[in-house]
Design a protein around this motif. Structure first.
Motif, PDB file in Angstrom:
ATOM      1  N   VAL A 129       0.863  -1.186   0.000  1.00 46.52           N
ATOM      2  CA  VAL A 129       0.000   0.000   0.000  1.00 46.52           C
ATOM      3  C   VAL A 129       0.899   1.234   0.000  1.00 46.52           C
ATOM      4  CG1 VAL A 129      -1.697   1.311   1.343  1.00 46.52           C
ATOM      5  CG2 VAL A 129      -1.854  -1.184   1.250  1.00 46.52           C
ATOM      6  N   ALA A 130       0.586   2.197  -0.842  1.00 46.25           N
ATOM      7  CA  ALA A 130       1.338   3.451  -0.871  1.00 46.25           C
ATOM      8  C   ALA A 130       0.366   4.601  -0.590  1.00 46.25           C
ATOM      9  CB  ALA A 130       2.002   3.631  -2.239  1.00 46.25           C
ATOM     10  N   ILE A 131       0.807   5.561   0.217  1.00 47.70           N
ATOM     11  CA  ILE A 131      -0.097   6.654   0.615  1.00 47.70           C
ATOM     12  C   ILE A 131       0.519   8.021   0.328  1.00 47.70           C
ATOM     13  CG2 ILE A 131      -1.459   7.677   2.472  1.00 47.70           C
ATOM     14  CD1 ILE A 131      -1.489   5.055   3.929  1.00 47.70           C
ATOM     15  N   ILE A 132      -0.238   8.850  -0.376  1.00 45.51           N
ATOM     16  CA  ILE A 132       0.129  10.260  -0.568  1.00 45.51           C
ATOM     17  C   ILE A 132      -0.520  11.012   0.599  1.00 45.51           C
ATOM     18  CG2 ILE A 132      -0.006  12.273  -2.101  1.00 45.51           C
ATOM     19  CD1 ILE A 132      -0.399  10.208  -4.446  1.00 45.51           C
ATOM     20  N   MET A 133       0.310  11.343   1.586  1.00 36.91           N
ATOM     21  CA  MET A 133      -0.203  11.893   2.847  1.00 36.91           C
ATOM     22  C   MET A 133      -0.450  13.399   2.674  1.00 36.91           C
ATOM     23  SD  MET A 133       2.389   9.968   5.516  1.00 36.91           S
ATOM     24  CE  MET A 133       3.833  10.894   5.039  1.00 36.91           C
ATOM     25  N   ASP A 134      -1.604  13.758   2.148  1.00 43.84           N
ATOM     26  CA  ASP A 134      -1.870  15.165   1.823  1.00 43.84           C
ATOM     27  C   ASP A 134      -2.917  15.755   2.773  1.00 43.84           C
ATOM     28  OD1 ASP A 134      -1.524  17.498   0.414  1.00 43.84           O
ATOM     29  OD2 ASP A 134      -2.869  16.933  -1.230  1.00 43.84           O
ATOM     30  N   GLY A 135      -2.846  17.072   2.954  1.00 43.33           N
ATOM     31  CA  GLY A 135      -3.880  17.786   3.705  1.00 43.33           C
ATOM     32  C   GLY A 135      -3.464  18.279   5.081  1.00 43.33           C
ATOM     33  N   ASN A 136      -2.177  18.191   5.393  1.00 42.22           N
ATOM     34  CA  ASN A 136      -1.708  18.687   6.700  1.00 42.22           C
ATOM     35  C   ASN A 136      -1.984  20.182   6.861  1.00 42.22           C
ATOM     36  OD1 ASN A 136      -0.665  16.148   7.020  1.00 42.22           O
ATOM     37  ND2 ASN A 136       1.483  16.748   6.769  1.00 42.22           N
ATOM     38  N   GLY A 137      -1.735  20.943   5.784  1.00 43.79           N
ATOM     39  CA  GLY A 137      -1.919  22.392   5.832  1.00 43.79           C
ATOM     40  C   GLY A 137      -3.374  22.753   6.075  1.00 43.79           C
ATOM     41  N   ARG A 138      -4.275  22.083   5.350  1.00 39.06           N
ATOM     42  CA  ARG A 138      -5.716  22.360   5.507  1.00 39.06           C
ATOM     43  C   ARG A 138      -6.207  21.945   6.896  1.00 39.06           C
ATOM     44  NH1 ARG A 138      -7.006  19.690  -0.174  1.00 39.06           N
ATOM     45  NH2 ARG A 138      -4.780  19.260   0.042  1.00 39.06           N
ATOM     46  N   TRP A 139      -5.652  20.864   7.416  1.00 37.67           N
ATOM     47  CA  TRP A 139      -6.015  20.394   8.768  1.00 37.67           C
ATOM     48  C   TRP A 139      -5.689  21.482   9.788  1.00 37.67           C
ATOM     49  CZ3 TRP A 139      -3.492  19.532  13.391  1.00 37.67           C
ATOM     50  CH2 TRP A 139      -4.102  18.668  14.309  1.00 37.67           C
ATOM     51  N   ALA A 140      -4.506  22.083   9.645  1.00 39.27           N
ATOM     52  CA  ALA A 140      -4.084  23.139  10.576  1.00 39.27           C
ATOM     53  C   ALA A 140      -4.945  24.405  10.382  1.00 39.27           C
ATOM     54  CB  ALA A 140      -2.610  23.461  10.364  1.00 39.27           C
ATOM     55  N   GLN A 141      -5.146  24.732   9.108  1.00 36.43           N
ATOM     56  CA  GLN A 141      -5.920  25.940   8.775  1.00 36.43           C
ATOM     57  C   GLN A 141      -7.315  25.888   9.409  1.00 36.43           C
ATOM     58  OE1 GLN A 141      -6.475  26.288   4.549  1.00 36.43           O
ATOM     59  NE2 GLN A 141      -6.333  28.524   4.581  1.00 36.43           N
ATOM     60  N   ARG A 142      -7.954  24.725   9.346  1.00 39.42           N
ATOM     61  CA  ARG A 142      -9.298  24.580   9.914  1.00 39.42           C
ATOM     62  C   ARG A 142      -9.305  24.774  11.421  1.00 39.42           C
ATOM     63  NH1 ARG A 142     -11.653  19.489   6.395  1.00 39.42           N
ATOM     64  NH2 ARG A 142     -11.361  20.541   4.400  1.00 39.42           N
ATOM     65  N   ARG A 143      -8.160  24.573  12.047  1.00 41.26           N
ATOM     66  CA  ARG A 143      -8.065  24.748  13.499  1.00 41.26           C
ATOM     67  C   ARG A 143      -7.417  26.075  13.869  1.00 41.26           C
ATOM     68  NH1 ARG A 143      -8.342  19.751  12.221  1.00 41.26           N
ATOM     69  NH2 ARG A 143      -9.202  18.204  13.647  1.00 41.26           N
ATOM     70  N   HIS A 144      -7.232  26.932  12.868  1.00 45.04           N
ATOM     71  CA  HIS A 144      -6.565  28.229  13.074  1.00 45.04           C
ATOM     72  C   HIS A 144      -5.193  28.052  13.703  1.00 45.04           C
ATOM     73  CE1 HIS A 144     -10.382  29.920  11.929  1.00 45.04           C
ATOM     74  NE2 HIS A 144     -10.957  29.154  12.838  1.00 45.04           N
ATOM     75  N   LEU A 145      -4.490  27.005  13.249  1.00 46.32           N
ATOM     76  CA  LEU A 145      -3.137  26.726  13.731  1.00 46.32           C
ATOM     77  C   LEU A 145      -2.149  26.981  12.591  1.00 46.32           C
ATOM     78  CD1 LEU A 145      -3.883  23.293  15.501  1.00 46.32           C
ATOM     79  CD2 LEU A 145      -3.374  25.468  16.641  1.00 46.32           C
ATOM     80  N   PRO A 146      -0.873  27.191  12.919  1.00 51.15           N
ATOM     81  CA  PRO A 146       0.128  27.324  11.848  1.00 51.15           C
ATOM     82  C   PRO A 146       0.258  26.013  11.071  1.00 51.15           C
ATOM     83  CG  PRO A 146       1.166  27.362  14.033  1.00 51.15           C
ATOM     84  CD  PRO A 146      -0.306  27.369  14.261  1.00 51.15           C
ATOM     85  N   ARG A 147       0.667  26.096   9.807  1.00 53.13           N
ATOM     86  CA  ARG A 147       0.771  24.906   8.957  1.00 53.13           C
ATOM     87  C   ARG A 147       1.674  23.835   9.570  1.00 53.13           C
ATOM     88  NH1 ARG A 147      -0.727  24.845   3.711  1.00 53.13           N
ATOM     89  NH2 ARG A 147       1.001  23.443   3.259  1.00 53.13           N
ATOM     90  N   LEU A 148       2.721  24.284  10.281  1.00 52.28           N
ATOM     91  CA  LEU A 148       3.649  23.303  10.860  1.00 52.28           C
ATOM     92  C   LEU A 148       2.970  22.423  11.909  1.00 52.28           C
ATOM     93  CD1 LEU A 148       7.026  25.286  11.135  1.00 52.28           C
ATOM     94  CD2 LEU A 148       6.403  23.506   9.482  1.00 52.28           C
ATOM     95  N   ALA A 149       1.931  22.950  12.571  1.00 52.96           N
ATOM     96  CA  ALA A 149       1.179  22.116  13.531  1.00 52.96           C
ATOM     97  C   ALA A 149       0.517  20.966  12.778  1.00 52.96           C
ATOM     98  CB  ALA A 149       0.147  22.965  14.264  1.00 52.96           C
ATOM     99  N   GLY A 150       0.083  21.235  11.567  1.00 55.84           N
ATOM    100  CA  GLY A 150      -0.502  20.185  10.730  1.00 55.84           C
ATOM    101  C   GLY A 150       0.536  19.143  10.350  1.00 55.84           C
ATOM    102  N   HIS A 151       1.744  19.607  10.041  1.00 53.86           N
ATOM    103  CA  HIS A 151       2.809  18.653   9.683  1.00 53.86           C
ATOM    104  C   HIS A 151       3.195  17.786  10.882  1.00 53.86           C
ATOM    105  CE1 HIS A 151       3.061  20.172   5.725  1.00 53.86           C
ATOM    106  NE2 HIS A 151       3.542  21.363   6.050  1.00 53.86           N
ATOM    107  N   ARG A 152       3.198  18.400  12.075  1.00 53.72           N
ATOM    108  CA  ARG A 152       3.512  17.603  13.276  1.00 53.72           C
ATOM    109  C   ARG A 152       2.442  16.522  13.484  1.00 53.72           C
ATOM    110  NH1 ARG A 152       6.418  22.050  15.349  1.00 53.72           N
ATOM    111  NH2 ARG A 152       4.506  23.229  15.665  1.00 53.72           N
ATOM    112  N   ALA A 153       1.183  16.919  13.321  1.00 53.10           N
ATOM    113  CA  ALA A 153       0.084  15.950  13.478  1.00 53.10           C
ATOM    114  C   ALA A 153       0.182  14.867  12.394  1.00 53.10           C
ATOM    115  CB  ALA A 153      -1.265  16.672  13.401  1.00 53.10           C
ATOM    116  N   GLY A 154       0.603  15.272  11.208  1.00 55.53           N
ATOM    117  CA  GLY A 154       0.735  14.322  10.102  1.00 55.53           C
ATOM    118  C   GLY A 154       1.808  13.284  10.372  1.00 55.53           C
ATOM    119  N   VAL A 155       2.943  13.729  10.864  1.00 54.81           N
ATOM    120  CA  VAL A 155       4.049  12.799  11.162  1.00 54.81           C
ATOM    121  C   VAL A 155       3.621  11.825  12.272  1.00 54.81           C
ATOM    122  CG1 VAL A 155       6.381  12.652  12.145  1.00 54.81           C
ATOM    123  CG2 VAL A 155       5.910  14.245  10.283  1.00 54.81           C
ATOM    124  N   ARG A 156       2.901  12.364  13.283  1.00 58.13           N
ATOM    125  CA  ARG A 156       2.409  11.488  14.368  1.00 58.13           C
ATOM    126  C   ARG A 156       1.486  10.394  13.835  1.00 58.13           C
ATOM    127  NH1 ARG A 156       2.092  16.089  17.677  1.00 58.13           N
ATOM    128  NH2 ARG A 156      -0.081  16.474  17.135  1.00 58.13           N
TER     129      ARG A 156
END
Ligand code: IPE
Ligand code: IPE
Ligand code: MG
Length: 241
Positions: A20-47
């Motif tokens: 299985v291969a995954i294009i892990m997209d949407g970290n930026g939008r995840w953060a944006q929806r929570r009014h967080l900086p984009r890097l918070a989305g990347h941290r959540a993505g890596v987790r």
């Protein structure tokens, strides 16, 4: 009458993809929806990677490839690129220990060119430590681009002096970063986009494709099961009848 076990009705009862291969997209939008900086989305993505590794392992999927950073992602603002490198470096040693305990072998797919040396070292440590694990292989597609990969392969074929008549699909595959890996059976993309964005463009020629609107940090076990169920219902024809 013997009652059907839950496993017989769950995704396990279906044909499970070997890779299985995954294009892990949407970290930026995840953060944006929570009014967080984009890097918070990347941290959540890596987790989230570990959660999906565990889910794959529970389904007896032997190989997972995750697209973490593309050769095109260098074109993002320096603050985001540097932040991403720091997040990967920070997560690497910690996650490597957990992955090692879970029997996961880590491999790097991509180029080390331009990658900060301390991060190169951290990735190499993960690859070396987990080299003999067999439960699941996690290919970390980092600083990866499908076109760059093919150009790199062609250059090495020419440098090795291979005569043109010996160049065929098997030979070219052998020169790719993925030379020892089977092609992906299923490519999943999160966050709703319908494109490969230069991911495994050679290897995914006959992969089944699955796109979900769920953003990567929210993509959990149930979402993976839905993708596997969809895969199990496909009829793969490879150009034949
Ligand atoms: C994917 O999330 C992670 C990387 C490409 C590094 P994005 O950062 O692309 O998230 P969106 O697409 O902006 O929501
Ligand atoms: C693809 O996502 C790359 C990774 C997930 C690492 P992008 O967000 O970079 O792709 P585009 O720009 O939407 O095609
Ligand atoms: Mg994106």
């Amino acid at each position: 009458m013997v009652a059907e076990s839950p496993a017989a009705t769950g995704p396990r009862a279906q044909i499970v993809p070997a890779h299985v291969a995954i294009i892990m997209d949407g970290n930026g939008r995840w953060a944006q929806r929570r009014h967080l900086p984009r890097l918070a989305g990347h941290r959540a993505g890596v987790r989230n990677i570990h959660r999906i590794v565990r889910a794959c392992r529970d389904l007896d999927i032997p190989m997972l490839t995750v697209y973490a950073f593309s050769t095109e992602n260098w074109g993002r603002p320096a603050g985001e690129v540097n932040g991403l490198m720091a997040i990967f470096a920070d997560a690497s040693d910690r996650e490597t220990r957990n992955l090692h305990e879970a029997g996961v072998r880590v491999r790097h797919v991509g180029s080390m060119e331009g990658v900060p040396v301390h991060l190169q070292d951290a990735i190499q440590r993960a690859v070396d430590l987990t080299r003999h694990n067999t439960r699941l292989t996690l290919n970390f597609a980092f600083n990866y681009g499908g076109r760059a990969e093919i150009v790199h392969a062609v250059r090495r074929i020419v440098a090795d002096g291979i005569p043109p008549e010996q160049v065929d699909e098997d030979l070219l595959s052998h020169y790719l970063y993925t030379s020892e890996l089977p092609d992906p059976d299923l490519v999943i993309r999160t966050a709703g986009e319908m494109r490969l964005s230069n991911f495994l463009i050679w290897q995914a020629a006959y992969s089944e494709y699955y796109s979900t609107p769920t953003l990567w940090p929210d993509f959990g076990e149930e979402d993976l099961h839905a993708a596997i169920q969809s895969y199990a219902s496909r009829h793969r024809k490879f150009g034949k009848l």
